[in-house]
Motif scaffolding. Structure first.
Motif, PDB file in Angstrom:
ATOM      1  N   LEU A   1       0.842  -1.194   0.000  1.00 32.61           N
ATOM      2  CA  LEU A   1       0.000   0.000   0.000  1.00 32.61           C
ATOM      3  C   LEU A   1       0.883   1.251   0.000  1.00 32.61           C
ATOM      4  CD1 LEU A   1      -2.664  -0.993   2.704  1.00 32.61           C
ATOM      5  CD2 LEU A   1      -2.925  -1.067   0.225  1.00 32.61           C
ATOM      6  N   PRO A   2       0.371   2.386  -0.467  1.00 33.43           N
ATOM      7  CA  PRO A   2      -0.946   2.554  -1.077  1.00 33.43           C
ATOM      8  C   PRO A   2      -0.900   2.284  -2.577  1.00 33.43           C
ATOM      9  CG  PRO A   2       0.093   4.676  -0.896  1.00 33.43           C
ATOM     10  CD  PRO A   2       1.075   3.676  -0.350  1.00 33.43           C
ATOM     11  N   LYS A   3      -2.061   2.202  -3.174  1.00 34.31           N
ATOM     12  CA  LYS A   3      -2.100   2.118  -4.631  1.00 34.31           C
ATOM     13  C   LYS A   3      -1.824   3.506  -5.217  1.00 34.31           C
ATOM     14  CE  LYS A   3      -6.994   3.125  -5.351  1.00 34.31           C
ATOM     15  NZ  LYS A   3      -8.262   2.653  -5.893  1.00 34.31           N
ATOM     16  N   PHE A   4      -1.669   3.565  -6.511  1.00 33.14           N
ATOM     17  CA  PHE A   4      -1.391   4.856  -7.159  1.00 33.14           C
ATOM     18  C   PHE A   4      -2.619   5.761  -7.043  1.00 33.14           C
ATOM     19  CE2 PHE A   4      -1.273   7.734 -10.814  1.00 33.14           C
ATOM     20  CZ  PHE A   4      -0.028   8.299 -10.619  1.00 33.14           C
ATOM     21  N   ILE A   5      -2.415   6.981  -6.535  1.00 32.89           N
ATOM     22  CA  ILE A   5      -3.509   7.919  -6.307  1.00 32.89           C
ATOM     23  C   ILE A   5      -3.426   9.029  -7.362  1.00 32.89           C
ATOM     24  CG2 ILE A   5      -4.640   9.404  -4.606  1.00 32.89           C
ATOM     25  CD1 ILE A   5      -3.062   7.939  -2.447  1.00 32.89           C
TER      26      ILE A   5
ATOM     27  N   ALA B   1      -4.488  -3.263  -8.630  1.00 33.19           N
ATOM     28  CA  ALA B   1      -3.658  -4.297  -9.259  1.00 33.19           C
ATOM     29  C   ALA B   1      -2.802  -5.016  -8.227  1.00 33.19           C
ATOM     30  CB  ALA B   1      -2.777  -3.660 -10.328  1.00 33.19           C
ATOM     31  N   MET B   2      -2.474  -4.328  -7.145  1.00 29.03           N
ATOM     32  CA  MET B   2      -1.673  -4.940  -6.088  1.00 29.03           C
ATOM     33  C   MET B   2      -2.600  -5.614  -5.086  1.00 29.03           C
ATOM     34  SD  MET B   2       1.094  -1.920  -5.468  1.00 29.03           S
ATOM     35  CE  MET B   2      -0.189  -0.748  -5.114  1.00 29.03           C
ATOM     36  N   ALA B   3      -3.334  -6.600  -5.547  1.00 29.29           N
ATOM     37  CA  ALA B   3      -4.312  -7.264  -4.686  1.00 29.29           C
ATOM     38  C   ALA B   3      -3.609  -8.013  -3.563  1.00 29.29           C
ATOM     39  CB  ALA B   3      -5.168  -8.222  -5.505  1.00 29.29           C
ATOM     40  N   LEU B   4      -4.375  -8.310  -2.550  1.00 33.15           N
ATOM     41  CA  LEU B   4      -3.852  -9.024  -1.392  1.00 33.15           C
ATOM     42  C   LEU B   4      -3.390 -10.420  -1.791  1.00 33.15           C
ATOM     43  CD1 LEU B   4      -5.278  -9.015   2.126  1.00 33.15           C
ATOM     44  CD2 LEU B   4      -5.104 -11.207   0.995  1.00 33.15           C
TER      45      LEU B   4
ATOM     46  N   THR C   1       2.155   6.534   3.243  1.00 28.88           N
ATOM     47  CA  THR C   1       3.558   6.123   3.251  1.00 28.88           C
ATOM     48  C   THR C   1       3.660   4.726   2.648  1.00 28.88           C
ATOM     49  OG1 THR C   1       3.955   7.405   5.261  1.00 28.88           O
ATOM     50  CG2 THR C   1       5.558   5.695   4.702  1.00 28.88           C
ATOM     51  N   PRO C   2       4.548   4.508   1.661  1.00 23.11           N
ATOM     52  CA  PRO C   2       4.675   3.161   1.063  1.00 23.11           C
ATOM     53  C   PRO C   2       5.036   2.131   2.128  1.00 23.11           C
ATOM     54  CG  PRO C   2       5.824   4.798  -0.269  1.00 23.11           C
ATOM     55  CD  PRO C   2       5.430   5.483   0.993  1.00 23.11           C
ATOM     56  N   ARG C   3       4.274   1.048   2.176  1.00 15.53           N
ATOM     57  CA  ARG C   3       4.454   0.055   3.223  1.00 15.53           C
ATOM     58  C   ARG C   3       3.877  -1.280   2.776  1.00 15.53           C
ATOM     59  NH1 ARG C   3       0.097   2.936   3.535  1.00 15.53           N
ATOM     60  NH2 ARG C   3      -1.842   2.144   4.436  1.00 15.53           N
TER      61      ARG C   3
END
Length: 601
Positions: free
Chosen positions: A336-340, A365-368, A506-508
């Motif tokens: 997370l996060p996806k592109f905003i 696209a970055m599904a769990l 914050t990318p995490r």
């Protein structure tokens, strides 16, 4: 085993040297201990028959050694019940070694008579009346029965009278024992009326006595000797019968403290552990499974290999969790996060065509991603799983900061001081848009920032609030052509608590640990790891332990965040060949194993 003669001699010599009759006080220069014994001191010891003092010390050592070597010892036992009537506390005192041992037993004791009920069974006034009638009830002094016996001339009549006398004597003996027992207790305290005793509460007294007969003292050194509760013999007989009748691929050894399973390591498959073999075999045996899951026992469970050195220990409760499939953890990971998009930078502001980013990753696209289930893996599961993601850097955190402000806001239920950042970006129509983000310096996490809905605001000192909300809703820079007016509006919004904390940007990587029980999946704990250090560093991190947390409901409408174990994580990334900020990054998170209490019942 015997005594160490050097120790015994030292005890005798120290007793003599340090006696009040010893006039010689020569000391060792290194240890400052007395080393000389005067003859007058020794003569005085013999003359006044003080040798018996040394004999008593020696006798105590013999008694203490026999006490330590004996298979059973005598202890003074006190049993207490707490005020909530759900716990028994047993204190035992060894009068020889002077050691005290404690054992706590959780049990529902509300069915036992209360203090008031015990006083009603035998109050003090009734005790005094019994004391007054004590002599009159003595059959040997009851003249009426003696007269009846003399007047009855026939043999049947005499036998009837004799039976009456015998029955009365038995009742009198019972009364005498009860009277003398309670009178001896009342000599010390009136609270003796609140004690369970064999006369007024025979059932409760027998149950407590049976419990005390199951006490065992596990001896170790002076610090590791513990008081434990052995299992009931009837329960052991029933369990042993079931184990002997079952066809299990391992041996079982049962005593009143431990149930041990001995496994042959050569029978295990590469992906099978000893505990998975044992627990799966017990689950497949319907008779044993039904027995184990319907009783609570004080037995400890031990799983070991007779052709190896591996050994695992479990409580009975942990055994039940394994048998009922509550120890099958698996892991999920999400980047997370996806592109905003820039149109969604303002959190919570509803627009005509789209809404702000609310943290929902269902369509991303970055599904769990989900890892494998480690069956019977808890409490120390092992996954060795690698998750791969395609990640596009969020541009929202790289926009220019043109102003900052301090605000007190609630983050995850707790108030904290945050930094309000006024950032600036350009929309697709080339218009400049100012938006807000919130930064928490304690956790190094940045959040989207929004405004409270005007429908929820009834009274506010923020006069420019409608105009401020319209600015974000319509994304119209003309609402605040002057930057100073915009900064002043931000300050007023912060002071009047009009700002909302949105999702973290914050990318995490977010990890969640679940338990798999058929179709039921229960969350056990969650954690997140920032990837900023990986992206700006060498491209990978060393294995690190991350603490899992779990939100526990207190039952009163409040909740508490508690620790739920740890997982070991290693992060790495590879950037695409085209060095473009909009190109995705291939990131991977390798989760090796988990430890601690990362699973609940």
């Amino acid at each position: 085993e015997g005594f160490n003669m050097e120790t015994l001699c030292r005890i005798i010599s120290d007793t003599l040297v340090y006696s009040k009759w010893n006039r010689a006080h020569n000391t060792d220069s290194q240890s400052s201990l007395r080393t000389a014994l005067s003859l007058s001191g020794l003569e005085a010891y013999v003359k006044f028959a003080q040798i018996s003092y040394i004999e008593r010390k020696f006798k105590y050592l013999l008694t203490l050694d026999m006490n330590n070597c004996s298979a059973s010892i005598n202890l003074l036992v006190h049993v207490y019940m707490n005020g909530l009537r759900d716990e028994l506390v047993i204190l035992t005192h060894d009068p020889i070694s002077n050691n005290v041992y404690k054992l706590s037993i959780k049990e529902d004791l509300k069915s036992l008579p209360t203090d008031s009920a015990l006083e009603e069974l035998f109050d003090r006034r009734h005790f005094d009346s019994l004391k007054a009638d004590f002599k009159d009830k003595n059959p040997s002094k009851n003249s009426s029965l003696s007269t009846i016996a003399e007047n009855k001339a026939t043999k049947p009549a005499k036998e009837e009278t004799s039976a009456m006398m015998k029955d009365l004597k038995e009742k009198y003996n019972q009364f005498e024992n009860r009277y003398l027992g309670l009178s001896s207790m009342l000599q010390y305290s009136e609270s003796a009326l609140k004690l369970y005793n064999p006369w007024d509460t025979p059932g409760e007294d027998a149950a407590i006595s049976a419990l005390l007969n199951r006490l065992r003292l596990l001896r170790g050194d002076s610090k590791s000797t513990t008081l434990v509760l052995a299992e009931d013999p009837k329960f052991l007989t029933q369990l042993k019968t079931l184990l002997d009748g079952a066809s299990l691929p391992f041996f079982s050894i049962l005593d009143d403290l431990t149930l041990c399973f001995e496994v042959d390591l050569t029978t295990l498959t590469p992906n099978m552990s000893m505990r998975s073999l044992v627990f799966s075999s017990l689950r497949n045996n319907k008779t044993l499974f039904s027995f184990f899951t319907n009783v609570i026992s004080s037995l400890h469970i031990s799983i070991s290999a007779y052709n190896g050195s591996v050994k695992e220990s479990y409580t009975w409760l942990e055994l039940l969790f394994h048998l009922t499939n509550n120890r099958n953890p698996f892991l999920t990971a999400q980047l997370l996060p996806k592109f905003i998009e820039p149109e969604d930078y303002c959190y919570g502001i509803k627009k005509e065509k789209n809404t702000a980013f609310d943290g929902d990753e269902a369509v991303d696209a970055m599904a769990l991603q989900r890892g494998p289930v480690d069956v019977d893996g808890a409490p120390c599961p092992t996954w060795n799983t690698t998750f791969k993601f395609h990640f596009q850097l969020p541009l929202i955190t790289s926009c220019k900061v043109i102003s900052t402000e301090i605000v007190k806001a609630k983050v995850e239920g707790k108030y904290s001081y945050l930094v309000v950042m006024v950032r600036e970006t350009k929309l697709k129509d080339k218009k400049e848009l100012k938006f807000l983000t919130l930064y928490d310096p304690k956790t190094a996490t940045e959040y989207q920032c929004g405004l409270r809905d005007p429908k929820e605001v009834k009274d506010t000192k923020f006069k420019q609030y409608p105009k401020f909300y319209e600015y974000f809703e319509k994304q119209d820079p003309n609402c605040f052509p002057n930057a100073k007016d915009f900064f002043a509006a931000v300050s007023e919004a912060a002071e009047d608590n009009m700002l909302l904390v949105g999702p973290a940007i914050t990318p995490r990587v977010v990890f969640n640990v679940f338990n798999s029980n058929g179709k039921v999946e229960e969350l056990l704990g969650a954690c997140q790891v920032s990837i900023s250090s990986v992206l700006s560093g060498t491209g990978y991190t060393d294995p690190q332990w991350i603490t899992l947390s779990y939100v526990q409901d207190n039952g009163d409408g409040n909740s508490t965040v508690v620790k739920a174990g740890e997982i070991q994580v290693e992060l790495a990334f590879n950037k695409a060949e085209d060095d473009n900020d909009n190109e995705p990054i291939t990131a991977s998170a390798a989760v090796e194993k988990g430890a601690g209490g990362a699973s609940k019942g």
